[in-house]
Design a protein around this motif. Structure first.
Motif, PDB file in Angstrom:
ATOM      1  N   GLY A 357       0.782  -1.227   0.000  1.00 54.21           N
ATOM      2  CA  GLY A 357       0.000   0.000   0.000  1.00 54.21           C
ATOM      3  C   GLY A 357       0.810   1.271   0.000  1.00 54.21           C
ATOM      4  O   GLY A 357       1.788   1.422  -0.740  1.00 54.21           O
ATOM      5  N   TYR A 358       0.360   2.177   0.863  1.00 53.87           N
ATOM      6  CA  TYR A 358       0.921   3.519   0.945  1.00 53.87           C
ATOM      7  C   TYR A 358       2.216   3.405   1.735  1.00 53.87           C
ATOM      8  O   TYR A 358       2.211   3.363   2.967  1.00 53.87           O
ATOM      9  N   ARG A 359       3.329   3.316   1.034  1.00 57.25           N
ATOM     10  CA  ARG A 359       4.601   3.010   1.691  1.00 57.25           C
ATOM     11  C   ARG A 359       5.756   3.681   0.946  1.00 57.25           C
ATOM     12  O   ARG A 359       5.669   3.890  -0.274  1.00 57.25           O
ATOM     13  N   ALA A 360       6.819   4.001   1.676  1.00 60.10           N
ATOM     14  CA  ALA A 360       8.125   4.382   1.117  1.00 60.10           C
ATOM     15  C   ALA A 360       8.017   5.494   0.062  1.00 60.10           C
ATOM     16  O   ALA A 360       7.415   6.532   0.322  1.00 60.10           O
ATOM     17  N   ILE A 361       8.577   5.256  -1.123  1.00 62.53           N
ATOM     18  CA  ILE A 361       8.651   6.308  -2.144  1.00 62.53           C
ATOM     19  C   ILE A 361       7.254   6.813  -2.525  1.00 62.53           C
ATOM     20  O   ILE A 361       7.075   7.960  -2.905  1.00 62.53           O
ATOM     21  N   ARG A 362       6.242   5.944  -2.365  1.00 67.31           N
ATOM     22  CA  ARG A 362       4.877   6.341  -2.714  1.00 67.31           C
ATOM     23  C   ARG A 362       4.430   7.481  -1.798  1.00 67.31           C
ATOM     24  O   ARG A 362       3.762   8.418  -2.233  1.00 67.31           O
ATOM     25  N   ILE A 363       4.795   7.382  -0.525  1.00 69.69           N
ATOM     26  CA  ILE A 363       4.444   8.458   0.415  1.00 69.69           C
ATOM     27  C   ILE A 363       5.288   9.694   0.108  1.00 69.69           C
ATOM     28  O   ILE A 363       4.785  10.815   0.044  1.00 69.69           O
ATOM     29  N   SER A 364       6.590   9.486  -0.133  1.00 68.47           N
ATOM     30  CA  SER A 364       7.473  10.639  -0.377  1.00 68.47           C
ATOM     31  C   SER A 364       7.007  11.433  -1.589  1.00 68.47           C
ATOM     32  O   SER A 364       6.984  12.663  -1.560  1.00 68.47           O
ATOM     33  N   LEU A 365       6.604  10.735  -2.656  1.00 73.90           N
ATOM     34  CA  LEU A 365       6.183  11.462  -3.854  1.00 73.90           C
ATOM     35  C   LEU A 365       4.835  12.145  -3.636  1.00 73.90           C
ATOM     36  O   LEU A 365       4.519  13.154  -4.270  1.00 73.90           O
ATOM     37  N   ASP A 366       4.058  11.609  -2.702  1.00 74.94           N
ATOM     38  CA  ASP A 366       2.756  12.181  -2.407  1.00 74.94           C
ATOM     39  C   ASP A 366       2.898  13.381  -1.458  1.00 74.94           C
ATOM     40  O   ASP A 366       2.119  14.322  -1.514  1.00 74.94           O
ATOM     41  N   ARG A 367       3.895  13.300  -0.561  1.00 75.77           N
ATOM     42  CA  ARG A 367       4.118  14.369   0.424  1.00 75.77           C
ATOM     43  C   ARG A 367       5.428  15.077   0.092  1.00 75.77           C
ATOM     44  O   ARG A 367       6.434  14.910   0.783  1.00 75.77           O
ATOM     45  N   LYS A 368       5.361  15.863  -0.987  1.00 77.85           N
ATOM     46  CA  LYS A 368       6.585  16.487  -1.507  1.00 77.85           C
ATOM     47  C   LYS A 368       7.270  17.381  -0.475  1.00 77.85           C
ATOM     48  O   LYS A 368       8.491  17.508  -0.453  1.00 77.85           O
ATOM     49  N   ASP A 369       6.461  18.023   0.393  1.00 77.35           N
ATOM     50  CA  ASP A 369       7.044  18.904   1.411  1.00 77.35           C
ATOM     51  C   ASP A 369       8.047  18.130   2.272  1.00 77.35           C
ATOM     52  O   ASP A 369       9.201  18.525   2.460  1.00 77.35           O
ATOM     53  N   MET A 370       7.579  16.968   2.734  1.00 73.08           N
ATOM     54  CA  MET A 370       8.403  16.103   3.580  1.00 73.08           C
ATOM     55  C   MET A 370       9.632  15.601   2.822  1.00 73.08           C
ATOM     56  O   MET A 370      10.753  15.576   3.337  1.00 73.08           O
ATOM     57  N   PHE A 371       9.379  15.199   1.582  1.00 72.88           N
ATOM     58  CA  PHE A 371      10.436  14.627   0.739  1.00 72.88           C
ATOM     59  C   PHE A 371      11.526  15.668   0.505  1.00 72.88           C
ATOM     60  O   PHE A 371      12.725  15.395   0.625  1.00 72.88           O
ATOM     61  N   LYS A 372      11.068  16.903   0.224  1.00 72.51           N
ATOM     62  CA  LYS A 372      12.050  17.958  -0.072  1.00 72.51           C
ATOM     63  C   LYS A 372      12.881  18.296   1.170  1.00 72.51           C
ATOM     64  O   LYS A 372      14.090  18.516   1.072  1.00 72.51           O
ATOM     65  N   THR A 373      12.224  18.300   2.314  1.00 70.47           N
ATOM     66  CA  THR A 373      12.967  18.586   3.554  1.00 70.47           C
ATOM     67  C   THR A 373      14.069  17.545   3.734  1.00 70.47           C
ATOM     68  O   THR A 373      15.228  17.882   4.033  1.00 70.47           O
TER      69      THR A 373
END
Ligand code: PEP
Ligand code: MG
Length: 588
Positions: A357-373
């Motif tokens: 499901g909603y895991r790993a890179i899938r979450i990061s690409l969905d939550r760009k703010d978090m990913f960018k930080t």
């Protein structure tokens, strides 16, 4: 023999010290409505003292085991600030005119019962935290003395119904030979802390013990297998004593290899790197001779706190790791939550199949703010060492391209802030989803390196949940499908000329060594505890012989044939500790 859950490895033999049950029974004291303000003041004073005490324990514990494990106490501080918990307590005082301690006790009971009802091990563990913090607050409200543990007597095996992180933090590892708890499991905070402190622990003995253990009873335990024996006979004590002595001796001898390079007897060189999730684990990995970090599981920086770690907080940790490792590389994997890993403050959806499901890179690409930080922090740290960035759970070219596009955005933001970073920072992906294997040739053109995550690859290839004990016997790393997938990945990487390494648990199983030698994989990354045994195996192996065995394995039709051949080869290539073959001392 009683069978519990082996939660922290090691053998212990000694007398039990049974921790008194830390439960309070209180009279239902009422307060006069005109004294409510005073009662609130008493409550707030208790909260302030409890916080000071937790801060103190946190600082002390930090010295012993490092910042990550001590951050468990941040979760405790957060409970004392939790608006729901606090308003429950205040409500009981205000509306029912009950004394502060009675309100605290009722609130603890309420939340613990609620969490216990949930069919979720993680939430059950949180109930332990609430009880722990609540009991501390009660202690201050009642002016009761601390439950003390013996520290001036003989070393003992601590027996407790459940052990809270606060209680564990007070333990002196020099006196505690081992721990037995009735509740808890491998993922409980106390197990994590016991592992960090190197204290053997067996958990989950509730309903398995017929005769209650008393202080002074003789016990033996094996924190690896989960075996516990009460009143062992002489021969069992002798057996455990010699097992413990052998364990310690083997460990001592293996530690001599920490500075020896990993070469096979016929001169094939391997690089053995560490899998880490904290600075403490990095220290262990370096102590055991890790050549760099092949996998930094960053999700643990996000756990046991109540907000996302800031860019600066993450930067400080990544920079420290990069600097400590020096010239060797550090592969920092971006956040891999979901599946079995959760964050208190980030609500993941209820899912039928969380690992799909909603895991790993899938979450990061969905939550760009978090990913960018996170990317910003990693890039900033890249200025201070040999850093690489890796994305988990990749299953398509689009995902890689999307992640790289975010990385480009982050780079230009850093440029405009005038912050230096490694412009050539290598970017890689985990190969752990079958789709990624099947398109490994396409993915190889997008990235600088692959790291094969066999833990997930095995579960996804075989459709066998890695967490499900009922089908654990079907989780076969040596299944022909897994071996073919690994080979396909290596071939694809090689045809494009990018690096490929292995960082799943298969790398830590020394029996797999012939497979890596045959495939030409020269970088393996594993938990710090596995480094020395894999190095030892390498030093005692002839690569030419090992490759012949591996050739057979790649042709086998069943997992069991491969397992037998690899086990037999490992047994045959004669472990003689200290015999280092043609190994060379490191000069650096
Ligand atoms: C893997 O899947 O093999 C891996 C190394 O990652 P994790 O165990 O963190 O999922
Ligand atoms: Mg994985």
């Amino acid at each position: 023999m009683i069978q519990g859950i082996g939660a922290a490895a090691g053998v212990a033999i000694g007398k039990a010290f049974v921790l008194p049950n830390w439960e309070w029974s209180l009279p239902d004291t009422q307060v006069n409505p005109v004294d409510l303000a005073k009662e609130f003041e008493r409550l707030y004073e208790g909260i302030r003292t409890s916080k000071d005490e937790i801060e103190f324990i946190k600082r002390e514990f930090r010295e012993v085991v490092g910042p990550e494990e001590s951050s468990i106490f941040d979760a405790h501080l957060a409970i004392l600030d939790d608006p729901v918990f606090m308003s429950e307590i205040r409500g009981i005082i205000e509306r029912q005119y009950k004394a502060a301690e009675v309100a605290v006790k009722e609130a603890i009971d309420h939340f613990v019962a609620m969490f216990d009802l949930l069919d979720d091990e993680y939430m059950k563990e949180r109930a332990v935290d609430i009880k722990d913090v609540g009991n501390r607050l009660l202690k201050h409200l009642l002016g009761a003395p601390e439950v003390t543990l013996p520290s001036d007597t003989q070393p003992y095996i601590l027996v407790a119904k459940e052990l809270s992180p606060s209680q564990l933090a007070h333990l002196n590892p020099a006196y505690v030979l081992g721990i037995v708890t009735m509740m808890g499991g491998k993922t409980s905070h106390s197990s994590i802390m016991a592992r960090a402190l190197g204290i053997p622990l067996v958990a989950g003995l509730e309903n398995k013990i017929i005769t209650p253990i008393q202080t002074g009873d003789m016990l033996v335990l094996d924190g690896e297998t989960g075996a516990v024996m009460l009143h062992p006979d002489e021969s069992t004590v002798r057996d455990f004593t010699s097992r413990r002595a052998k364990q310690l001796k083997k460990r001592e001898q293996l530690e001599l290899l920490a500075t020896v390079e990993a070469f096979t007897k016929d001169g094939v060189s391997l690089r053995l790197a560490g899998n880490i999730s904290s600075v403490k684990e990095l220290n262990m990995a370096l102590k055991y001779g890790a050549e760099g970090v092949g996998l930094f599981r960053t999700e643990f920086l996000y756990m046991d706190r109540n907000t996302f770690p800031t860019e600066d907080e993450q930067f400080e940790v990544y920079k420290l790791v990069a600097e400590k490792v020096g010239k060797e590389s550090v592969v920092i994997r971006t956040l891999d939550i979901g599946g079995d890993k959760h964050l208190d403050y980030f609500q993941l959806p209820e899912e039928q199949n969380p690992f799909l499901g909603y895991r790993a890179i899938r979450i990061s690409l969905d939550r760009k703010d978090m990913f960018k930080t996170q990317m910003t922090a990693i890039l900033r740290a890249s200025h201070y060492g040999n850093v690489r960035m890796m994305f988990p759970m990749i299953s398509s070219v689009e995902e890689v391209q999307a992640a790289k596009a975010v990385l480009e955005e982050v780079k230009s933001e850093l440029d405009s802030r005038g912050i230096p970073y490694d412009r050539k920072l290598p970017v890689g992906i985990m190969i752990e989803v079958p789709a990624a294997v099947m398109i490994a040739d396409l993915l190889a053109e997008e990235v600088d390196f692959f790291s094969i995550g066999t833990n997930d690859l095995v579960q996804y290839v075989l459709a066998v949940d890695r967490m499900n004990e009922q089908i654990a016997h079907m989780y076969h790393p040596y299944h022909p499908a897994v071996l073919r997938m690994i080979k396909m990945t290596v071939d694809a990487a090689r045809s494009v000329g990018i690096d490929v390494s292995v960082c799943g648990e298969m790398a830590a199983d020394e029996r797999s060594l012939p497979l890596w030698l045959e495939l030409g994989i020269s970088v393996l990354s594993m938990s710090p505890q596995a480094l020395l045994k894999v190095k030892h195996r390498t030093l005692n192996t002839l690569a030419s012989e090992a490759r012949e065995v591996a050739k057979l394995c790649f042709r086998n039709r069943t997992s069991s044939e491969t397992e037998e051949q690899l086990s037999a080869f490992a047994g045959r290539s004669g472990i003689t500790l200290g015999a280092g073959g043609d190994s060379k001392e490191k000069t650096s």
